[in-house]
Write a protein that holds these residues in place. Structure first.
Motif, PDB file in Angstrom:
ATOM      1  N   UNK A  86       0.854  -1.142   0.064  1.00 45.28           N
ATOM      2  CA  UNK A  86       0.018  -0.050   0.203  1.00 45.28           C
ATOM      3  C   UNK A  86       0.807   1.162  -0.069  1.00 45.28           C
ATOM      4  N   UNK A  87       0.220   2.535  -0.390  1.00 47.78           N
ATOM      5  CA  UNK A  87       0.958   3.622  -0.577  1.00 47.78           C
ATOM      6  C   UNK A  87       1.239   4.085   1.024  1.00 47.78           C
ATOM      7  N   UNK A  88       2.060   3.486   1.738  1.00 45.64           N
ATOM      8  CA  UNK A  88       2.420   3.915   3.118  1.00 45.64           C
ATOM      9  C   UNK A  88       3.747   3.296   3.513  1.00 45.64           C
ATOM     10  N   UNK A  89       4.426   3.570   4.410  1.00 45.78           N
ATOM     11  CA  UNK A  89       5.860   3.400   4.914  1.00 45.78           C
ATOM     12  C   UNK A  89       6.281   3.811   6.199  1.00 45.78           C
ATOM     13  N   UNK A  90       7.378   3.259   6.875  1.00 43.08           N
ATOM     14  CA  UNK A  90       7.864   3.554   8.246  1.00 43.08           C
ATOM     15  C   UNK A  90       9.289   3.365   8.115  1.00 43.08           C
ATOM     16  N   UNK A  91       9.683   4.086   8.932  1.00 43.08           N
ATOM     17  CA  UNK A  91      11.345   3.845   9.425  1.00 43.08           C
ATOM     18  C   UNK A  91      11.386   3.892  10.862  1.00 43.08           C
ATOM     19  N   UNK A  92      12.237   3.290  11.744  1.00 41.57           N
ATOM     20  CA  UNK A  92      12.582   3.257  12.922  1.00 41.57           C
ATOM     21  C   UNK A  92      13.985   4.059  13.352  1.00 41.57           C
ATOM     22  N   UNK A  93      14.215   4.819  14.132  1.00 45.26           N
ATOM     23  CA  UNK A  93      15.340   5.564  14.675  1.00 45.26           C
ATOM     24  C   UNK A  93      15.253   5.949  16.376  1.00 45.26           C
ATOM     25  N   UNK A  94      16.256   5.291  17.071  1.00 44.78           N
ATOM     26  CA  UNK A  94      16.146   5.784  18.549  1.00 44.78           C
ATOM     27  C   UNK A  94      14.959   5.406  19.075  1.00 44.78           C
ATOM     28  N   UNK A  95      14.069   4.266  18.890  1.00 42.92           N
ATOM     29  CA  UNK A  95      13.058   4.229  19.427  1.00 42.92           C
ATOM     30  C   UNK A  95      11.952   4.707  18.995  1.00 42.92           C
ATOM     31  N   UNK A  96      11.970   5.324  18.111  1.00 40.21           N
ATOM     32  CA  UNK A  96      10.878   6.445  17.485  1.00 40.21           C
ATOM     33  C   UNK A  96      10.618   5.797  16.213  1.00 40.21           C
ATOM     34  N   UNK A  97       9.056   6.137  15.653  1.00 41.46           N
ATOM     35  CA  UNK A  97       8.938   5.677  14.476  1.00 41.46           C
ATOM     36  C   UNK A  97       8.473   6.866  13.509  1.00 41.46           C
ATOM     37  N   UNK A  98       8.703   6.949  12.341  1.00 42.66           N
ATOM     38  CA  UNK A  98       8.380   8.065  11.315  1.00 42.66           C
ATOM     39  C   UNK A  98       7.445   7.292  10.485  1.00 42.66           C
ATOM     40  N   UNK A  99       6.507   7.635  10.073  1.00 40.37           N
ATOM     41  CA  UNK A  99       5.323   6.942   9.436  1.00 40.37           C
ATOM     42  C   UNK A  99       4.756   7.770   8.404  1.00 40.37           C
ATOM     43  N   UNK A 100       4.420   7.532   7.052  1.00 43.64           N
ATOM     44  CA  UNK A 100       4.001   8.291   6.280  1.00 43.64           C
ATOM     45  C   UNK A 100       2.609   7.288   5.350  1.00 43.64           C
ATOM     46  N   UNK A 101       1.762   8.075   4.984  1.00 43.32           N
ATOM     47  CA  UNK A 101       0.564   7.385   4.253  1.00 43.32           C
ATOM     48  C   UNK A 101       0.135   8.175   3.215  1.00 43.32           C
ATOM     49  N   UNK A 102      -0.192   7.892   1.884  1.00 45.02           N
ATOM     50  CA  UNK A 102      -0.865   8.641   1.056  1.00 45.02           C
ATOM     51  C   UNK A 102      -2.448   8.334   1.177  1.00 45.02           C
ATOM     52  N   UNK A 103      -3.272   9.485   1.372  1.00 44.02           N
ATOM     53  CA  UNK A 103      -4.659   9.113   1.499  1.00 44.02           C
ATOM     54  C   UNK A 103      -5.067  10.383   0.970  1.00 44.02           C
ATOM     55  N   UNK A 104      -6.482  10.071   1.004  1.00 41.70           N
ATOM     56  CA  UNK A 104      -7.415  11.316   0.628  1.00 41.70           C
ATOM     57  C   UNK A 104      -7.078  12.546   1.453  1.00 41.70           C
ATOM     58  N   UNK A 105      -7.431  13.751   1.084  1.00 37.27           N
ATOM     59  CA  UNK A 105      -7.315  14.808   1.677  1.00 37.27           C
ATOM     60  C   UNK A 105      -8.551  15.186   2.450  1.00 37.27           C
ATOM     61  N   UNK A 106      -8.689  15.738   3.700  1.00 43.71           N
ATOM     62  CA  UNK A 106      -9.723  15.980   4.230  1.00 43.71           C
ATOM     63  C   UNK A 106     -11.147  16.184   3.737  1.00 43.71           C
ATOM     64  N   UNK A 107     -11.017  17.167   2.859  1.00 46.28           N
ATOM     65  CA  UNK A 107     -12.271  17.517   2.290  1.00 46.28           C
ATOM     66  C   UNK A 107     -13.180  16.482   1.393  1.00 46.28           C
TER      67      UNK A 107
END
Length: 289
Positions: A86-107
């Motif tokens: 799916x159009x999403x991904x994550x990375x881990x550094x120092x016990x924390x995660x950076x997460x991204x996702x492509x999705x529809x905008x709020x409107x």
């Protein structure tokens, strides 16, 4: 301000965004659904992990780990198109995660067929519900008579088919049409635009003014466009400035937008939203079948 019927403008409604969340504790991100309801984490919704953000992506509580692109992987549209990722991904550094996702905008997410028909962009708090005034109101439509009474309560005025196709609406007003899926007790709306064609929006999906074959949608009583909504309930004149609309809080509770609101208040967590220059191919594949 007075205006004619709305122009069909998919750029306003058919928008995709990149949602990036930084500072997520890894222990929360990789948690499973067996956590109890007493868990103090505010990242938990309905006793399941919060990621991916979209409920449409969450076929399993560990979907983000299995279906998103992990550390060191790049977004691969071929894999997304094949349904492998799916159009999403994550990375881990120092016990924390950076997460991204492509999705529809709020409107796009917060506007359903009724919001769109009345031309209310980015309605906040949930889906627009005909005749809805407070939580717990009946939104099931057993017949056209029941459905018509509810949109009349909101301000819609029934008009004839002849008037729709022969007379311009008064300034600031436009025509809509309503259909019903009796067995499922669901409703759907179409909007007549300034060019004389019809357009519509299914739930939180993109708007369109064509049939599946790409031809212009000119007849909303055509069985090719009605699908399961077999019962045509009529045409109506609406005034967006005076039309009464109320959103369902229950729908908001289940929504992607509520998840974003919860994230935005978390200490140490940063949420960034960037509008994409084109609709996300991944979002279109999984949400707009």
């Amino acid at each position: 301000m007075a205006h004619t019927a709305p122009e069909y403008n998919p750029r306003i409604w058919n928008s995709s965004c990149n949602y990036t969340v930084q500072g997520i504790p890894a222990s929360l991100f990789f948690a499973r659904a067996n956590r109890t309801v007493d868990d103090p984490s505010l990242f938990e919704v309905d006793n399941a992990t919060m990621f991916p953000l979209s409920p449409a992506y969450r076929a399993a509580p560990d979907m983000a780990v299995k279906a998103c692109f992990g550390p060191g992987e790049q977004l691969n549209h071929t894999l997304v198109a094949a349904g492998i990722k799916m159009s999403c991904g994550y990375s881990v550094r120092g016990g924390q995660v950076r997460y991204w996702e492509e999705n529809a905008c709020r409107e796009t997410i917060t506007s359903n067929c009724y919001c769109y028909a009345i031309n209310k962009v980015g309605w906040s708090g949930g889906y627009c519900m005909p005749g809805y005034r407070k939580e717990g109101d009946d939104v099931d439509f057993a017949s056209c008579a029941d459905a018509v009474s509810k949109i009349e309560l909101d301000g819609a005025v029934p008009v004839s088919k002849k008037r729709v196709y022969s007379a311009e609406p008064p300034p600031g007003q436009h025509y809509i049409a309503m259909v019903l899926w009796p067995e499922g007790r669901d409703y759907h709306f179409f909007r007549r635009d300034a060019d004389g064609s019809w357009s519509h929006k299914r739930g939180d999906t993109f708007v369109t003014n064509t049939y599946l074959n790409g031809s212009s949608l000119t007849d909303v009583e055509d069985t090719a466009i009605l699908g399961a909504y077999k019962q045509f309930c009529g045409y109506f004149l609406v005034n967006p400035e005076q039309h009464a609309l109320t959103a369902s809080y229950y729908a908001y509770q289940q929504s992607f937008v509520k998840r974003l609101a919860e994230l935005e208040v978390q200490p140490g967590v940063q949420l960034d939203i960037v509008r994409l220059p084109h609709p996300s191919r991944g979002w279109a594949k999984f949400a707009y079948k």
